[in-house]
Design a protein around this motif. Sequence first.
Motif, PDB file in Angstrom:
ATOM      1  N   TRP A  48      -9.285  14.773 -14.072  1.00 14.01           N
ATOM      2  CA  TRP A  48      -8.619  13.535 -13.685  1.00 14.01           C
ATOM      3  C   TRP A  48      -9.102  13.093 -12.318  1.00 14.01           C
ATOM      4  CZ3 TRP A  48      -5.088  11.682 -10.027  1.00 14.01           C
ATOM      5  CH2 TRP A  48      -4.513  10.462 -10.352  1.00 14.01           C
ATOM      6  N   ARG A  49      -9.436  11.809 -12.202  1.00 14.71           N
ATOM      7  CA  ARG A  49      -9.861  11.274 -10.915  1.00 14.71           C
ATOM      8  C   ARG A  49      -8.944  10.134 -10.532  1.00 14.71           C
ATOM      9  NH1 ARG A  49     -15.534   9.245 -11.845  1.00 14.71           N
ATOM     10  NH2 ARG A  49     -14.565   8.715 -13.825  1.00 14.71           N
ATOM     11  N   LYS A  50      -8.816   9.945  -9.235  1.00 12.93           N
ATOM     12  CA  LYS A  50      -7.905   8.909  -8.753  1.00 12.93           C
ATOM     13  C   LYS A  50      -8.657   7.583  -8.678  1.00 12.93           C
ATOM     14  CE  LYS A  50      -4.335   8.654  -5.271  1.00 12.93           C
ATOM     15  NZ  LYS A  50      -3.804   9.261  -4.067  1.00 12.93           N
ATOM     16  N   VAL A  51      -9.050   7.069  -9.832  1.00 10.86           N
ATOM     17  CA  VAL A  51      -9.776   5.810  -9.843  1.00 10.86           C
ATOM     18  C   VAL A  51      -9.138   4.867 -10.852  1.00 10.86           C
ATOM     19  CG1 VAL A  51     -11.975   6.761  -9.117  1.00 10.86           C
ATOM     20  CG2 VAL A  51     -11.399   6.697 -11.536  1.00 10.86           C
TER      21      VAL A  51
ATOM     22  N   HIS B 263      -0.049   9.863 -15.689  1.00 13.76           N
ATOM     23  CA  HIS B 263      -0.388  11.187 -15.205  1.00 13.76           C
ATOM     24  C   HIS B 263      -0.191  11.272 -13.687  1.00 13.76           C
ATOM     25  CE1 HIS B 263      -2.578  14.957 -14.877  1.00 13.76           C
ATOM     26  NE2 HIS B 263      -3.210  14.424 -13.847  1.00 13.76           N
ATOM     27  N   THR B 264       0.464  12.316 -13.243  1.00  9.66           N
ATOM     28  CA  THR B 264       0.677  12.506 -11.806  1.00  9.66           C
ATOM     29  C   THR B 264       0.247  13.926 -11.475  1.00  9.66           C
ATOM     30  OG1 THR B 264       2.644  11.165 -12.071  1.00  9.66           O
ATOM     31  CG2 THR B 264       2.358  12.267  -9.967  1.00  9.66           C
TER      32      THR B 264
ATOM     33  N   SER C 168      -2.534  15.424  -6.174  1.00 11.24           N
ATOM     34  CA  SER C 168      -3.031  14.495  -5.169  1.00 11.24           C
ATOM     35  C   SER C 168      -2.069  13.333  -4.947  1.00 11.24           C
ATOM     36  CB  SER C 168      -4.392  13.948  -5.591  1.00 11.24           C
ATOM     37  OG  SER C 168      -4.222  13.102  -6.704  1.00 11.24           O
ATOM     38  N   PHE C 169      -0.991  13.263  -5.734  1.00 11.06           N
ATOM     39  CA  PHE C 169      -0.023  12.180  -5.577  1.00 11.06           C
ATOM     40  C   PHE C 169       0.618  12.254  -4.193  1.00 11.06           C
ATOM     41  CE2 PHE C 169       4.160  10.201  -6.437  1.00 11.06           C
ATOM     42  CZ  PHE C 169       3.692   8.959  -6.826  1.00 11.06           C
ATOM     43  N   LEU C 170       0.545  11.164  -3.482  1.00  9.93           N
ATOM     44  CA  LEU C 170       1.117  11.046  -2.133  1.00  9.93           C
ATOM     45  C   LEU C 170       0.484  11.972  -1.112  1.00  9.93           C
ATOM     46  CD1 LEU C 170       4.957  10.595  -2.707  1.00  9.93           C
ATOM     47  CD2 LEU C 170       3.264   8.882  -2.151  1.00  9.93           C
ATOM     48  N   GLU C 171      -0.753  12.425  -1.364  1.00  5.96           N
ATOM     49  CA  GLU C 171      -1.352  13.347  -0.391  1.00  5.96           C
ATOM     50  C   GLU C 171      -1.752  12.639   0.901  1.00  5.96           C
ATOM     51  OE1 GLU C 171      -5.938  13.287  -2.144  1.00  5.96           O
ATOM     52  OE2 GLU C 171      -4.866  15.181  -1.892  1.00  5.96           O
TER      53      GLU C 171
ATOM     54  N   MET D 213       0.056  10.448   2.387  1.00  7.46           N
ATOM     55  CA  MET D 213       1.232   9.974   3.099  1.00  7.46           C
ATOM     56  C   MET D 213       1.418  10.759   4.393  1.00  7.46           C
ATOM     57  SD  MET D 213       5.108   9.535   1.791  1.00  7.46           S
ATOM     58  CE  MET D 213       5.700  11.203   1.840  1.00  7.46           C
TER      59      MET D 213
ATOM     60  N   PRO E 290      -1.877   4.784   2.914  1.00 13.85           N
ATOM     61  CA  PRO E 290      -2.952   3.820   2.670  1.00 13.85           C
ATOM     62  C   PRO E 290      -2.445   2.421   2.301  1.00 13.85           C
ATOM     63  CG  PRO E 290      -2.837   5.436   0.902  1.00 13.85           C
ATOM     64  CD  PRO E 290      -1.935   5.921   1.974  1.00 13.85           C
TER      65      PRO E 290
ATOM     66  N   HIS F  31      -3.528   3.380  -8.125  1.00 11.01           N
ATOM     67  CA  HIS F  31      -2.807   4.612  -7.803  1.00 11.01           C
ATOM     68  C   HIS F  31      -2.096   4.494  -6.461  1.00 11.01           C
ATOM     69  CE1 HIS F  31      -4.313   6.754 -11.261  1.00 11.01           C
ATOM     70  NE2 HIS F  31      -5.489   6.197 -11.034  1.00 11.01           N
ATOM     71  N   THR F  32      -2.746   3.792  -5.516  1.00  6.80           N
ATOM     72  CA  THR F  32      -2.098   3.565  -4.220  1.00  6.80           C
ATOM     73  C   THR F  32      -0.823   2.763  -4.411  1.00  6.80           C
ATOM     74  OG1 THR F  32      -4.288   3.490  -3.266  1.00  6.80           O
ATOM     75  CG2 THR F  32      -2.505   2.702  -1.905  1.00  6.80           C
TER      76      THR F  32
ATOM     77  N   LYS G  92       0.964   2.708  -7.059  1.00  8.69           N
ATOM     78  CA  LYS G  92       1.965   3.571  -7.702  1.00  8.69           C
ATOM     79  C   LYS G  92       2.684   4.425  -6.658  1.00  8.69           C
ATOM     80  CE  LYS G  92       2.392   7.476 -10.844  1.00  8.69           C
ATOM     81  NZ  LYS G  92       1.832   8.229 -11.957  1.00  8.69           N
ATOM     82  N   GLU G  93       1.904   5.031  -5.748  1.00 11.19           N
ATOM     83  CA  GLU G  93       2.527   5.841  -4.696  1.00 11.19           C
ATOM     84  C   GLU G  93       3.506   5.002  -3.897  1.00 11.19           C
ATOM     85  OE1 GLU G  93      -0.780   7.297  -2.473  1.00 11.19           O
ATOM     86  OE2 GLU G  93      -1.239   8.869  -3.922  1.00 11.19           O
TER      87      GLU G  93
ATOM     88  N   PRO H  44       7.926   9.602 -10.711  1.00 14.20           N
ATOM     89  CA  PRO H  44       6.531   9.182 -10.901  1.00 14.20           C
ATOM     90  C   PRO H  44       6.116   9.111 -12.374  1.00 14.20           C
ATOM     91  CG  PRO H  44       6.676  10.934  -9.276  1.00 14.20           C
ATOM     92  CD  PRO H  44       8.045  10.770  -9.842  1.00 14.20           C
TER      93      PRO H  44
ATOM     94  N   GLY I   5      -5.689  -0.050   1.089  1.00 13.82           N
ATOM     95  CA  GLY I   5      -4.900  -0.057  -0.133  1.00 13.82           C
ATOM     96  C   GLY I   5      -5.622   0.539  -1.318  1.00 13.82           C
TER      97      GLY I   5
ATOM     98  N   GLU J 247     -10.356   2.572  -5.136  1.00 15.28           N
ATOM     99  CA  GLU J 247     -10.284   3.011  -6.534  1.00 15.28           C
ATOM    100  C   GLU J 247     -10.946   2.018  -7.480  1.00 15.28           C
ATOM    101  OE1 GLU J 247      -6.155   3.363  -7.451  1.00 15.28           O
ATOM    102  OE2 GLU J 247      -5.696   4.162  -5.478  1.00 15.28           O
TER     103      GLU J 247
END
Lengths: 303, 449
Positions: free
Chosen positions: A16-19, A32-33, A36-39, A41, A291, B160-161, B163-164, B174, B309, B313
């Motif tokens: 899984w990639r965050k793209v 899918h979570t 890396s979720f909220l890493e 922050m 971000p 994904h940003t 979503k966070e 989540p 942001g 991605e």
Amino acid sequence: MEIGGEENSLLMHPKWRKVAYGGMQRGFNDNHTDDSFLEDMVTNANVVQRDLVKVMQDSISISQYLCIVALVVLVWSYTLGSNINCNSLLLLDLLLLGLGFLVLLLTGEMISLNLLLHYILNITYFVTGLYALSPIYHTLTRSISSDSIWALTVLLLLVHLFLHDYTGCTVKVQGSRKNPTLRSNISLNTSIIASVLIASRLPSRHHVFAIVLFSLQVFLFAPLVTSCIKRHSFRLHTWLSVGLMLATLVLFFQLNWFLFCLLFSLLVFVTVVCPYWLIKIQKYKFEINGPWDEAKLCFDIRD
Amino acid sequence: MMGHQKHRILMVSDFFYPNFGGVENHIYYLSQCLLKLGHKVVVMTHAYGNRSGVRYMTSGLKVYYVPWNPFLMQCTLPTFCGTLPIVRTILIREKISLVHGHQAFSTLCHEALMHARTMGYKVVFTDHSLYGFSDMGSIHMNKVLQFTLADVSQAICVSHTSKENTVLRSGLPPEKVFVIPNAVDTAMFKPAAERLKDNQIVIVVISRLVYRKGADLLVEVIPEVCRQHHNVRFIVGGDGPKRVRLEEMREKHSLQDRVEMLGAVPHAQVRSVLISGHVFLNCSLTEAFCIAILEAASCGLLTVSTRVGGVPEVLPDDMIVLAEPDPSNLVQGINKAIIMLPKIDPQAMHLRMKSLYSWHDVAKRTERVYDCAMRCSDQSLLERLSRYLTCGAWAGKLFCLVMIIDYLFWCLVKLWQPAEEIEAAPDVTLSQQHCEETPWNFNEDGSVR
């Protein structure tokens, strides 16, 4: 092709990639979570930890200014009650002016003879203008009742205290780069209106001139003088403030018991309760950065 | 599996055609693709000028322009319960099974979702924007969002940003939030037929010239790039309060012949502007997704963008140059892009974009979210109220109160106009075969084709 090869290997071992591109990722749902979720922050990055003594010391500036305003009100009420005559009021003006210049000379770094002359010239213009205008101020609010004037004055003073810039000085010092803010300007103006209103209740135009001069001196230059003292020596500032507070309390005790209580509780609230409160609620502070924040520009926008 | 269940969807947002932007595009293309998949889609938005009432768009997309005029930034005045009767009538008339709201600062969307939940419909919400946590506006906005999201069946975010951000703002678990990006109509954004000449490099900027889109950054970057490269030209499309600053910059550095200001570019002409350049520059300070980058990449332009942001991605690393949002770093990014430029083949890039993004894919993924939402269990008013109560010490009670009032008002409206008295609208079915390959266009004021 290099990219093709990379994509092939990813197809064989899906990871899984965050793209966002490339459609739905193989073997993973859109919700899918992973770890890396909220890493990215960051919490409480800019929070300053404060201690009680420091906050109390800083709050003294506020109490000091409250006392200064209280003293001005005291002088107003004595003048209205004819307890101070015109000459002693003018003497007080001169004394304050001299004292202020003395403090500026002793503590200021860039006071030169030239600048001093410049200041004196400006003050001469100012005093002359005020003297010429004082007959107008004298009759300004003749048709309005005294109660309304007092109520309005109290209101204006509250606005003044609420909007006052306690961190620095309200007038722009020669050579300083920081411009006064809109808030501090409004605050200064309300104080000037308040003093003009009070002056219009006085019996003669000499009184009017003396009291307006006195109020303007204090409202315009007291913040400047106190901030000079504070920059020069913090210890001196503290002792001076404590002395001022005690003097004010004693004077108010003689004037009116109720006002004394009010001032006393206000001072206690500002110097003791509020700092304690601030430290107490410090633990609820929760700052989130990540971000998704709007990027800050690292340069000034010149309009 | 219930994969082939057909839904009847109501899309609600304040933002729709004739306005243009990311959200408007998203709703339009998503609706078109869902129609192709055999679902029924109805759009509800507020009146735009004298455009009010019911209109039909391409492939029989029915749009309700509710006669409520916007009062600020294209949003309707929040009325809490005022929109209930009309929302209820549309829901019953069109025999809707699911309501899908778009964009966090659309008041119409929040209200419609609230009414739909009161009436027991399943609700999906798409968030298209990012919000901070520090200023007053954001704090208020986040509370409203928390209110709406406390009770949605599923939520969708565009990156994904995003979503966070949404999870943090609303406290949703989540797993309930799906990431489905925007896409681009690659048929509409084709690269130029012949390659542009290489002796001059044209950098294109198309964005509203406002602070958030980084117009001030642009003012710093353009003179520096022009100083370093004598064969670079800029084309700036877009209008806004910062246009004056850009023009001042152009005068000050006497770049009139190298910086072209086009003013506002209608969406239909964006492609023709894009294909006249080699590099696309995006200076945004915040961006949840950025469709403009997709459009540029689809036209075969190499993109230079600020790393803010969800932008990192959006494209694979070899199709975009990312830079920090400060002028010197951005100039370095442009330098890097100019070096990379000879290796970029616009046609190849276009074909790659075709494989990376498609609205059909977006629609299929959204369909799965709908299926998921329909499987959610029904809840009674009391269960839902308990969920609102957890939203905050004061806010929770306020939210409950609003929901109870809405519920009572619904009961009243039911008495006043029973559901049986509302006439159902007949479905318009169009033959689907021949419109498969035609590029989509907004059918201006079109009746049913």
